[in-house]
Enzyme design. Sequence first.
Site, mmCIF file in Angstrom:
data_model
loop_
_atom_site.group_PDB
_atom_site.id
_atom_site.type_symbol
_atom_site.label_atom_id
_atom_site.label_comp_id
_atom_site.label_asym_id
_atom_site.label_seq_id
_atom_site.Cartn_x
_atom_site.Cartn_y
_atom_site.Cartn_z
ATOM 1 N N GLU A 1 0.670 -1.252 0.011
ATOM 2 C CA GLU A 1 0.107 0.018 0.097
ATOM 3 C C GLU A 1 0.935 1.243 -0.004
ATOM 4 O O GLU A 1 0.456 2.322 -0.908
ATOM 5 C CB GLU A 1 -0.990 0.089 1.160
ATOM 6 C CG GLU A 1 -1.925 1.230 1.437
ATOM 7 C CD GLU A 1 -2.939 1.144 2.381
ATOM 8 O OE1 GLU A 1 -3.929 0.571 2.164
ATOM 9 O OE2 GLU A 1 -2.634 1.407 3.498
ATOM 10 N N ARG B 1 -0.078 34.925 -16.829
ATOM 11 C CA ARG B 1 -0.416 35.904 -15.877
ATOM 12 C C ARG B 1 0.648 36.960 -15.846
ATOM 13 O O ARG B 1 1.852 36.788 -15.960
ATOM 14 C CB ARG B 1 -0.677 35.115 -14.317
ATOM 15 C CG ARG B 1 -1.094 36.206 -13.235
ATOM 16 C CD ARG B 1 -0.861 35.340 -11.997
ATOM 17 N NE ARG B 1 -1.557 36.402 -10.996
ATOM 18 C CZ ARG B 1 -1.408 36.079 -9.604
ATOM 19 N NH1 ARG B 1 -0.623 34.992 -9.192
ATOM 20 N NH2 ARG B 1 -1.712 37.285 -8.715
ATOM 21 N N GLN C 1 12.125 35.487 -10.582
ATOM 22 C CA GLN C 1 12.697 34.258 -10.041
ATOM 23 C C GLN C 1 12.068 33.553 -8.986
ATOM 24 O O GLN C 1 12.297 32.329 -8.757
ATOM 25 C CB GLN C 1 14.204 34.592 -9.821
ATOM 26 C CG GLN C 1 15.226 33.525 -9.705
ATOM 27 C CD GLN C 1 16.583 34.089 -9.500
ATOM 28 O OE1 GLN C 1 16.950 34.987 -8.731
ATOM 29 N NE2 GLN C 1 17.595 33.268 -9.902
#
Length: 374
Positions: free
Chosen positions: A237, A263, A274
């Site tokens: 799992e 944007r 940066q």
Amino acid sequence: MNLEWSAEQLALYNRLREHGGSLAPGQPGEGGADWEALAAGQVMALPVPVDYGGLGHSPLTCAFALEGLGYGCRDIGLLVSAGAHMWAVQHPIVKFGTPQQKATYLPGLASGKLTGAHAITETEAGSDALAMEAAAVKDGTTYRLSGRKRFVTNAPQADVFLVYATLGKQFGFTGVTAFLVERDHPGLRVEAEYQKMGLRSCRWGQVVLDDCVVDESRRLGAERQGSKIFASVMAWERTLLLAPLLGAIEAQLEECVQRTRSRRQFRRRISSFQSVTNRIVDLRLRLEAARNLTYRAAWELADNEESCYPEMVKLAISEAAVATFEGAMQIFGGYGYTEEAGIEERLRDALGTRISSGTSDMQRSVIAAKLGMR
């Protein structure tokens, strides 16, 4: 370890990536149709032997295929629900089940017609799951089970439960024994559990064992072998449950890159800042580290369940997911904080993955122990 994927593996990855994209996000407390759609894509059949209706793929192939599924499917709760079914119920039946148990349950589990649930956690037995109170009292060829299990994934819709109980507290973890109990078996009932903040399409509940008498044919493995079964479940799992999140993280990072190009702030694309690009680079590094840990762990899983790689994978992916979706929210700005963007839902889901199958702190503790420090 050879990561030059075969044509068959690539075809499977692409098929599940496309199939994942066709799955609509589930709604809290619902998701039956999505489960059926997931099963129609043979997702649950991936690791099950061909003789029992499965596809018989290796752990490494499963990891790669599930990554593709996670890239396309945005319903993380549904993916976690399927993972719990596959690795905490199907796998132990494949490895420890009798021929009769395999023939009875695996075809239905592989097809998705049956849903499995792993019932081990209790109110005072979470990370220390084997310190349980649920008891199994043997009487001839039957066992009388009593106790209450908490936070059981898939419990509300499960058909078969893998239940753990101890033959006696004096035995400690060596007394734990596992049983396969069907939903309509007398003495077993499912009760509601607290609502979660995330992973809402991954339903859970409480399982109450009240004078639940089961025949020894329902026992999975030998008496007092429950701790061994649980250890195997955790290895598989923790390695594979969150493999779909690798794809989800990659898809989110691609959206972040596109966002930085479109944007603008201060008359410049934010890709020129940066601080923004460094954030995405760091997140990409997290993804690649988690991905390669996953492949390494899956590659050696069939032959070695004792390494610390499963815990490293669980820790790396869950932490990378939280960092990625939180970072995406910052990159998308105010829109990222809206429900419409979908990022806040994925962040809430990711936070849950740091708890399920052992908390991040618990993973570190297990890794330390396996490195010989405890």
